[in-house]
Enzyme design. Structure first.
Site, PDB file in Angstrom:
ATOM      1  N   TYR A 236       0.794  -1.227   0.000  1.00  0.00           N
ATOM      2  CA  TYR A 236       0.000   0.000   0.000  1.00  0.00           C
ATOM      3  C   TYR A 236       0.828   1.279   0.000  1.00  0.00           C
ATOM      4  O   TYR A 236       0.280   2.373   0.045  1.00  0.00           O
ATOM      5  CB  TYR A 236      -0.936   0.024   1.211  1.00  0.00           C
ATOM      6  CG  TYR A 236      -0.244  -0.381   2.503  1.00  0.00           C
ATOM      7  CD1 TYR A 236       0.741   0.419   3.067  1.00  0.00           C
ATOM      8  CD2 TYR A 236      -0.559  -1.574   3.137  1.00  0.00           C
ATOM      9  CE1 TYR A 236       1.387   0.044   4.230  1.00  0.00           C
ATOM     10  CE2 TYR A 236       0.084  -1.962   4.302  1.00  0.00           C
ATOM     11  CZ  TYR A 236       1.060  -1.148   4.845  1.00  0.00           C
ATOM     12  OH  TYR A 236       1.706  -1.522   5.990  1.00  0.00           O
ATOM     13  N   LYS A 328      -9.751   3.150  14.031  1.00  0.00           N
ATOM     14  CA  LYS A 328      -9.845   1.806  14.631  1.00  0.00           C
ATOM     15  C   LYS A 328     -11.296   1.461  14.966  1.00  0.00           C
ATOM     16  O   LYS A 328     -11.980   2.243  15.618  1.00  0.00           O
ATOM     17  CB  LYS A 328      -9.019   1.755  15.921  1.00  0.00           C
ATOM     18  CG  LYS A 328      -7.516   1.820  15.704  1.00  0.00           C
ATOM     19  CD  LYS A 328      -7.040   0.508  15.112  1.00  0.00           C
ATOM     20  CE  LYS A 328      -5.586   0.252  15.291  1.00  0.00           C
ATOM     21  NZ  LYS A 328      -5.122  -0.177  16.543  1.00  0.00           N
ATOM     22  N   CYS A 422      -7.312 -39.020  33.061  1.00  0.00           N
ATOM     23  CA  CYS A 422      -8.110 -38.732  31.864  1.00  0.00           C
ATOM     24  C   CYS A 422      -9.599 -38.809  32.222  1.00  0.00           C
ATOM     25  O   CYS A 422     -10.037 -39.813  32.799  1.00  0.00           O
ATOM     26  CB  CYS A 422      -7.760 -39.740  30.778  1.00  0.00           C
ATOM     27  SG  CYS A 422      -8.874 -39.660  29.370  1.00  0.00           S
ATOM     28  N   CYS A 425     -10.990 -42.140  30.402  1.00  0.00           N
ATOM     29  CA  CYS A 425     -10.597 -43.529  30.675  1.00  0.00           C
ATOM     30  C   CYS A 425      -9.885 -43.677  32.011  1.00  0.00           C
ATOM     31  O   CYS A 425      -9.464 -44.773  32.365  1.00  0.00           O
ATOM     32  CB  CYS A 425      -9.714 -44.052  29.550  1.00  0.00           C
ATOM     33  SG  CYS A 425      -8.073 -43.315  29.558  1.00  0.00           S
ATOM     34  N   CYS A 440      -3.473 -37.796  27.664  1.00  0.00           N
ATOM     35  CA  CYS A 440      -3.874 -39.083  28.218  1.00  0.00           C
ATOM     36  C   CYS A 440      -2.886 -40.110  27.673  1.00  0.00           C
ATOM     37  O   CYS A 440      -2.591 -40.129  26.489  1.00  0.00           O
ATOM     38  CB  CYS A 440      -5.299 -39.399  27.761  1.00  0.00           C
ATOM     39  SG  CYS A 440      -5.704 -41.132  27.912  1.00  0.00           S
TER      40      CYS A 440
HETATM   41  S1  IVH Z   1      -0.038   3.273   5.269  1.00  0.00           S
HETATM   42  C1  IVH Z   1       3.652   5.791   7.540  1.00  0.00           C
HETATM   43  N1  IVH Z   1      -1.906   1.520   4.796  1.00  0.00           N
HETATM   44  O1  IVH Z   1      -0.548  -0.158  10.118  1.00  0.00           O
HETATM   45  C2  IVH Z   1       2.865   4.571   7.559  1.00  0.00           C
HETATM   46  N2  IVH Z   1      -0.516   1.176   6.695  1.00  0.00           N
HETATM   47  O2  IVH Z   1      -0.669   1.102  12.722  1.00  0.00           O
HETATM   48  C3  IVH Z   1       1.965   4.510   6.374  1.00  0.00           C
HETATM   49  N3  IVH Z   1      -0.997  -0.891   7.930  1.00  0.00           N
HETATM   50  O3  IVH Z   1       2.713   1.091  10.087  1.00  0.00           O
HETATM   51  C4  IVH Z   1       1.268   3.250   6.406  1.00  0.00           C
HETATM   52  N4  IVH Z   1      -2.642  -1.581   6.638  1.00  0.00           N
HETATM   53  O4  IVH Z   1       2.263  -1.306   9.081  1.00  0.00           O
HETATM   54  C5  IVH Z   1      -0.904   1.866   5.611  1.00  0.00           C
HETATM   55  N5  IVH Z   1      -3.583   0.000   4.230  1.00  0.00           N
HETATM   56  C6  IVH Z   1      -2.583   0.369   5.033  1.00  0.00           C
HETATM   57  C7  IVH Z   1      -2.206  -0.415   6.138  1.00  0.00           C
HETATM   58  C8  IVH Z   1      -1.162   0.030   6.953  1.00  0.00           C
HETATM   59  C9  IVH Z   1      -1.906  -1.854   7.701  1.00  0.00           C
HETATM   60  C10 IVH Z   1      -0.037  -0.905   9.053  1.00  0.00           C
HETATM   61  C11 IVH Z   1       1.322  -0.319   8.739  1.00  0.00           C
HETATM   62  C12 IVH Z   1       1.417   0.856   9.679  1.00  0.00           C
HETATM   63  C13 IVH Z   1       0.545   0.414  10.795  1.00  0.00           C
HETATM   64  C14 IVH Z   1       0.117   1.564  11.677  1.00  0.00           C
END
Ligand code: IVH
Length: 683
Positions: A236, A328, A422, A425, A440
């Site tokens: 990504y 989150k 056990c 048994c 067992c």
């Molecule tokens: S972009 C500068 N895209 O989540 C960091 N991170 O909690 C830019 N992660 O360090 C990261 N999926 O390891 C990005 N779609 C996503 C992601 C992602 C998981 C992880 C990554 C990051 C961490 C932060």
């Protein structure tokens, strides 16, 4: 030499591995020279990748043939005693977290404050809960893979990463001069569930979630173990980029994702675009709804400024970039009462404590039991019978007790102790050194026998209708079966005196058992309970060796030469066949007329030719035929059956009350067929 000569290749079980290896060295070096020195490649990147992959596989199957001049060893591939430390081109930063629409609003406002008057489109994508990784591609060729480490220095895990099939060793198409691509290595949720079930069965500590399992796997010094675990990846971002002729840094993240895809790197299945906070929240909500369908676990969404030019204007704090943020999701948990802790005896004698819960709805299904794995786990959580607890699903699949609500205790709660005998048994139990599991010690333990027979008869193995838990318990209580071979000695005289066993059910059961003699070899192999051998490995073994006798005679080396069979499994298979008790059991089964492979149709190899060749099916909802039956029909017609819907799915067979898979298939434009249409297709 034509391209056909190149690719009509034998697999890793080639009878002349040394010669093939030399040939691959020669070919790969030749194509490297053409590519790097003369810029005149003769084969496509995919074809190059296929050669490279074959070499990696062959070296895995024949570690004794690995030489330091192999193309796989040239860069970053030294044999490992521990991991080397490498420096990332740019520090691998983290992301700031948000938990509410308000905080997302603040993030968007801050962007606008920092870039007044500018349009700031944003991408939103699932946050993959795995292990961060940075891959370095020079002139399109993978030369190094490193974990995040402390953000500046990471562990060099190139050899392990090379075992992940979907990661190309050479980028497809036109590649930049240099690319440090960043992403996440993860363990697919289904694989996680399988690995944990197997570890539980073997008395090994289970992984708490897919992320821990992926991290533990990447840290393995033995790439064979990594290969067996079937990791996957999503990319990504980037940490370094140098353009080459005609390949410059894309202007937006959207375009960057397209580039990643074109280079052959796996990316998130979908991303969303928004221009304001409301749009971002709508995307976050949508991801929240479908996130359980992804093959990886996701606990959030990542919001990024789409225009890459704006990234440098926004800059970073010491910890995280200002142009991205994570949202989150609340983990879905439910509160309930731990009514009791029972102890289950598994096929191999491992005793597993199980939480008996007041049934409660979590993440879409009712949970009434959850494995507690072992006594240490119960002590660590300080779990007591009668406690109020929070329940969740590890990796979205496996019910687990997350926390104990200690404040709710009223003093009536009882401490649990693992029994010393056990529960089935009464034989003494033992705890082997270095193992958390308690076993067992009695090989004739009725519970173990039952579990082995239930497993043998189950749909995924011999598929004997009518031989479920209750009947197996009856047969075992009446001492009619002590091992799976005894099933084939059953007759009317033995069965009719049993309770609830009328003439008709006895006939049906005997017929089903008799019919199972003709089941294909892979089903027998899946049902025998060979350590580490599940359905997939059973299929592979059956198609590679053809008969039980050939499999039993195979050496560890020959087994390892089979693609998908690693050393651990090979050693386990050899050890199992060398056990004299197993030898006796197999002879009994042979005398009972079971198909040891000789009666399988010729070439019943995995590649069945049929009208469904090249199609991948996913089954969902309630069908009038058992799902495993439908799956078998599909396979027998040449199709593949997968557990989850993805862009690779060709058809979704949807029964009544199909749920999230149907939704996902519709979104991805996968063709959906109902049972009636399916019947027409197969007829
Ligand atoms: S972009 C500068 N895209 O989540 C960091 N991170 O909690 C830019 N992660 O360090 C990261 N999926 O390891 C990005 N779609 C996503 C992601 C992602 C998981 C992880 C990554 C990051 C961490 C932060």
């Amino acid at each position: 030499m034509t391209t056909d000569d190149l690719f009509s290749r034998p697999d890793a079980s080639t009878p002349f591995p040394e010669e093939r290896l030399q040939e691959l060295h020669r070919q790969i070096s030749h194509h490297d020279r053409l590519y790097y020195e003369q810029a005149k490649p003769e084969i496509t990147d995919r074809e190059y990748d296929s050669l490279y992959r074959e070499l990696v596989d062959l070296e895995r199957a024949h570690p004794e043939l690995l030489s330091s001049d192999s193309p796989t060893q040239k860069v970053g591939g030294r044999p490992q005693g521990s991991f080397a430390q490498v420096q990332h081109l740019l520090p691998m930063q983290s992301l700031d977290n948000t938990y509410s629409g308000e905080e997302i609003g603040n993030f968007v406002e801050r962007l606008q404050r920092l870039l007044p008057g500018e349009k700031i489109p944003m991408t939103i994508e699932p946050k993959v809960d795995g292990v961060a990784i940075a891959l370095l591609y020079e002139k399109g060729r993978l030369i190094r893979a490193a974990t995040r480490g402390d953000g500046t220095l990471g562990d060099e895990v190139t050899r392990n990463i090379r075992t992940i099939r979907e990661i190309p060793s050479r980028l497809h198409g036109h590649a930049p001069a240099l690319l440090e691509v960043r992403g996440e290595i993860y363990l697919p949720k289904e694989t996680f569930a399988l690995i944990n079930a197997e570890r539980d069965e073997q008395g090994l500590p289970v992984f708490a979630n897919p992320r821990n399992a992926a991290a533990g796997t990447l840290k393995q010094l033995d790439p064979n173990i990594v290969a067996e675990r079937k990791l996957a990846a999503v990319f990504y971002g980037y940490g370094g980029f140098e353009p080459s002729e005609g390949v410059s840094l894309p202007e937006t993240m959207e375009q960057f994702f397209d580039c990643l895809k074109a280079w052959g790197l796996p990316v998130n299945p979908r991303h969303w675009l928004a221009s304001d906070a409301a749009g971002v929240m709508a995307a976050i909500r949508e991801i929240g709804k479908i996130r359980r369908n992804f093959t990886f676990e996701t606990d959030g969404a990542v919001i990024k400024v789409d225009r890459i030019g704006q990234h440098s204007l926004l800059g970073s704090t010491s910890k995280a970039p200002r142009w991205a943020i994570a949202y989150k999701y609340e983990p879905e948990q439910a509160r309930t009462r731990l009514l009791d802790i029972t102890v289950q005896v598994g096929r191999s004698g491992v005793l597993t404590p199980v939480a008996e819960l007041d049934p409660v709805l979590v993440a879409g299904s009712t949970v009434s039991r959850a494995t507690l794995h072992n006594e240490e786990e119960i002590i660590r959580k300080d779990l007591r019978i009668g406690d109020w607890v929070m329940v969740e699903k590890a990796g979205d699949v496996i019910p687990a007790v997350a926390t104990v609500l200690v404040a709710e205790r009223d003093g009536t709660e009882r401490v649990f102790r693992m029994p010393e005998f056990c529960p089935a048994c009464a034989a003494p139990v033992i705890r082997s050194e270095g193992e958390v599991a308690v076993r067992c010690t009695n090989p004739g333990c009725a519970a173990q026998i039952r579990r082995r027979i239930e497993y043998f008869a189950s749909r995924q193995a011999m598929d004997i209708a009518g031989l479920g838990e209750a009947v197996v318990a009856q047969l075992s209580d009446a001492s009619l079966v002590r091992d799976i071979a005894d099933l084939y000695e059953l007759n009317k005289e033995k069965l009719l005196p049993l309770e609830r066993m009328g003439e008709k059910s006895v006939n049906n059961l005997l017929e089903a058992i008799a019919a199972s003699r003709e089941q294909p070899l892979w089903r027998l192999l899946a049902g025998l309970g060979i350590p580490h051998v599940g359905v997939t490995a059973a299929r592979t073994l059956a198609s590679s060796f053809g008969t039980i006798d050939r499999l039993a005679a195979a050496t560890i080396e020959e087994l390892c030469a089979v693609e998908e069979i690693g050393e651990i499994m090979a050693v386990a298979i050899c050890g199992w066949f060398h056990d004299s008790q197993i030898g006796k059991l197999l002879e009994k089964l042979r005398d009972s007329g079971l198909n040891f492979g000789e009666r399988d149709p010729k070439g019943s190899a995995p590649t069945v030719c049929g009208p469904f060749n090249g199609t991948t099916w996913v089954l969902t909802g309630t069908l009038t035929i058992p799902r495993e039956k439908a799956a078998e029909i599909i396979r027998s017609l040449g199709g593949k059956v997968s557990g989850s819907v993805s862009a690779k799915t060709t058809y979704l067979l949807a029964g009544e009350e199909a749920g999230s898979k149907l939704e996902k298939a519709e979104k991805l434009g996968v063709k959906v067929v109902n049972e009636e249409e399916f019947r027409k297709l197969i007829s």
